[in-house]
Motif scaffolding. Structure first.
Motif, mmCIF file in Angstrom:
data_model
loop_
_atom_site.group_PDB
_atom_site.id
_atom_site.type_symbol
_atom_site.label_atom_id
_atom_site.label_comp_id
_atom_site.label_asym_id
_atom_site.label_seq_id
_atom_site.Cartn_x
_atom_site.Cartn_y
_atom_site.Cartn_z
ATOM 1 N N THR A 1 43.125 46.618 33.450
ATOM 2 C CA THR A 1 42.403 47.566 32.983
ATOM 3 C C THR A 1 41.987 47.456 31.503
ATOM 4 O OG1 THR A 1 44.091 49.248 34.100
ATOM 5 C CG2 THR A 1 42.625 50.046 32.418
ATOM 6 N N TRP A 2 42.861 46.706 30.768
ATOM 7 C CA TRP A 2 42.241 46.295 29.176
ATOM 8 C C TRP A 2 40.996 45.291 29.421
ATOM 9 C CZ3 TRP A 2 41.172 42.031 26.316
ATOM 10 C CH2 TRP A 2 41.381 42.161 24.921
ATOM 11 N N THR A 3 41.204 44.228 30.432
ATOM 12 C CA THR A 3 40.039 43.247 30.534
ATOM 13 C C THR A 3 38.527 44.153 31.005
ATOM 14 O OG1 THR A 3 41.729 41.596 30.873
ATOM 15 C CG2 THR A 3 39.366 41.374 31.438
ATOM 16 N N THR A 4 38.895 45.109 31.749
ATOM 17 C CA THR A 4 37.822 46.013 32.229
ATOM 18 C C THR A 4 37.120 46.666 31.263
ATOM 19 O OG1 THR A 4 38.757 46.140 34.345
ATOM 20 C CG2 THR A 4 36.848 47.737 34.002
ATOM 21 N N VAL A 5 37.718 47.253 30.433
ATOM 22 C CA VAL A 5 37.371 48.003 29.245
ATOM 23 C C VAL A 5 36.596 47.065 28.284
ATOM 24 C CG1 VAL A 5 37.823 49.668 27.263
ATOM 25 C CG2 VAL A 5 38.925 49.998 29.737
ATOM 26 N N PHE A 6 37.302 46.128 27.849
ATOM 27 C CA PHE A 6 36.934 44.929 26.857
ATOM 28 C C PHE A 6 35.518 44.491 27.367
ATOM 29 C CE2 PHE A 6 36.879 40.656 25.711
ATOM 30 C CZ PHE A 6 36.713 40.796 24.193
ATOM 31 N N ALA B 1 35.806 45.951 20.420
ATOM 32 C CA ALA B 1 36.119 46.162 21.785
ATOM 33 C C ALA B 1 37.527 45.963 22.018
ATOM 34 C CB ALA B 1 35.131 45.095 22.406
ATOM 35 N N ALA C 1 39.833 48.796 23.695
ATOM 36 C CA ALA C 1 40.494 48.599 24.801
ATOM 37 C C ALA C 1 42.070 48.853 24.883
ATOM 38 C CB ALA C 1 40.078 47.085 25.474
ATOM 39 N N SER C 2 42.676 48.384 23.749
ATOM 40 C CA SER C 2 43.771 48.641 23.433
ATOM 41 C C SER C 2 44.285 50.125 23.344
ATOM 42 C CB SER C 2 44.406 47.552 21.974
ATOM 43 O OG SER C 2 43.835 46.392 22.230
ATOM 44 N N ASN D 1 43.070 52.573 24.596
ATOM 45 C CA ASN D 1 42.802 53.114 26.049
ATOM 46 C C ASN D 1 44.173 52.569 26.991
ATOM 47 O OD1 ASN D 1 40.185 54.582 26.945
ATOM 48 N ND2 ASN D 1 39.706 52.987 25.354
ATOM 49 N N VAL D 2 44.550 51.533 26.512
ATOM 50 C CA VAL D 2 45.761 51.095 27.369
ATOM 51 C C VAL D 2 47.003 51.200 26.925
ATOM 52 C CG1 VAL D 2 46.777 48.815 28.634
ATOM 53 C CG2 VAL D 2 44.385 49.428 28.753
ATOM 54 N N SER E 1 33.814 55.226 25.202
ATOM 55 C CA SER E 1 34.782 55.017 25.765
ATOM 56 C C SER E 1 36.105 55.747 25.440
ATOM 57 C CB SER E 1 35.257 53.396 25.600
ATOM 58 O OG SER E 1 35.660 53.107 24.138
#
Length: 335
Positions: A54-59, A227, A231-232, A234-235, A276
């Motif tokens: 999930t982190w990678t997807t958002v990033f 980014a 991402a962090s 969000n996760v 985001s």
């Protein structure tokens, strides 16, 4: 020369100096690659975790959306810094400072640039005889109301076109108010005259590519950090914490205002990070978009270097308060 001669003995810090000179980014990257090979199985298990995916997807999604606007904005900023004569502003602006301030702020739409490029440009304007209030209005407006930023905001908020109008209007109002505030309360001894830009000694072509390399390196690095932080958030941050902040109108505004200062995002990319943060209201995210291009850690550092610490310590807090107030008022009316 005898064996006991001091010249025959190697310097005590010779090996240390040699290693210090040789260890750079390439060596660090090589070391990281070796570690990845050695610990490939634990790393593979970590990458397969749902939270990491999930982190990678958002990033990646933030970078993919924002990078074209960042690159295009940096190229425009380089064109302005190299090919637009510095004497243009002194001839184009009215002599009355009160009228020059709003015109200089509105000119940010015509001559766009990122906040990293706007600081030295504003310093050059002051050095060329432009009243500081007008130069500061341009400094604040150019990174926030230029076409690249507004188009990026429209792409990041496809379902909320009013965000484009709200961001442009609020940012212009803040820039003009700060210019007028400087006319009334500012002092000339708070500004240290800027040094001549390093690009002056280069040919136009060399200066153009030097400006692009510098801005891409710095702005791109801040984009990657922003980014990663988004991402962090969000996760890693529990959703109930974010929801608690988002549900409180005052806390949500203050939280995103402070976050904009800490993340230090490039204005061409911050809209995608704001989009985001969907837990927060549009008004809170508008505060994030208005504050970020005007007050953040990298800008405070750059303003201290160009205009002096006395200027930055007064200008940045005042801009923060005015930006939050105007953004909240604008959001209450338009969003």
């Amino acid at each position: 020369m005898g064996p006991g001669s001091p010249a025959a003995e190697p310097p005590a810090d010779g090996p240390r100096r040699f290693l210090g000179d040789r260890v750079g980014s390439v060596e660090v990257l090589a070391g990281l690659l070796i570690l990845l090979v050695v610990f490939r199985e634990p790393v593979a298990d970590l990458l397969s975790a749902p939270r990491w995916q999930t982190w990678t997807t958002v990033f990646v999604s933030i970078l993919v959306q924002a990078m074209p606007f960042l690159v295009f904005g940096v190229m425009l900023s380089a064109v302005i810094a190299v090919f637009v004569p510095r004497s243009f502003w002194a001839r184009a602006l009215p002599r009355r400072p009160g009228l020059a301030v709003p015109l200089a702020g509105a000119a940010g739409f015509v001559l766009p640039g990122c906040e990293c490029g706007a600081v030295p440009i504003a310093g050059s304007l002051i050095r060329r005889g432009v009243t500081p209030a007008a130069a500061l209005a341009f400094l604040l407006a150019a990174p926030a109301i230029n076409p690249i930023v507004l188009v990026a905001t429209a792409v990041a908020f496809p379902g909320n076109p009013e965000m484009v109008l709200a961001r442009g209007l609020a940012s212009l109002v803040v820039a003009v108010l700060m210019g007028w505030l400087w006319l009334r309360l500012g002092r000339a001894d708070w500004i240290r005259l800027p040094h001549r830009p390093d690009l002056d000694g280069l040919s136009r072509g060399a200066a153009f590519w030097a400006a692009i390399r510098h801005d891409v390196t710095h702005a791109g690095g801040f984009l990657v950090l922003g980014a990663m932080a988004a991402a962090s958030i969000n996760v890693l941050v529990p959703k109930r914490w974010l929801q608690t902040l988002a549900d409180n109108p005052v806390l949500s505004v203050l939280a995103l205002a402070v976050l904009a200062v800490l993340l230090s995002l490039c204005s061409e990319a911050d809209a995608f990070v704001a989009a985001s943060l969907s837990q927060f209201s549009l008004t809170s995210r508008l505060v994030f978009l208005v504050v970020g291009p005007m007050v953040d850690l990298k800008l405070i550092a750059m303003q201290s270097g160009v205009f002096g610490r006395r200027f930055a310590l007064r200008f940045a807090p005042a801009t923060f308060v005015v930006a939050v107030t105007v953004a909240v008022a604008t959001g209450a009316v338009l969003l």
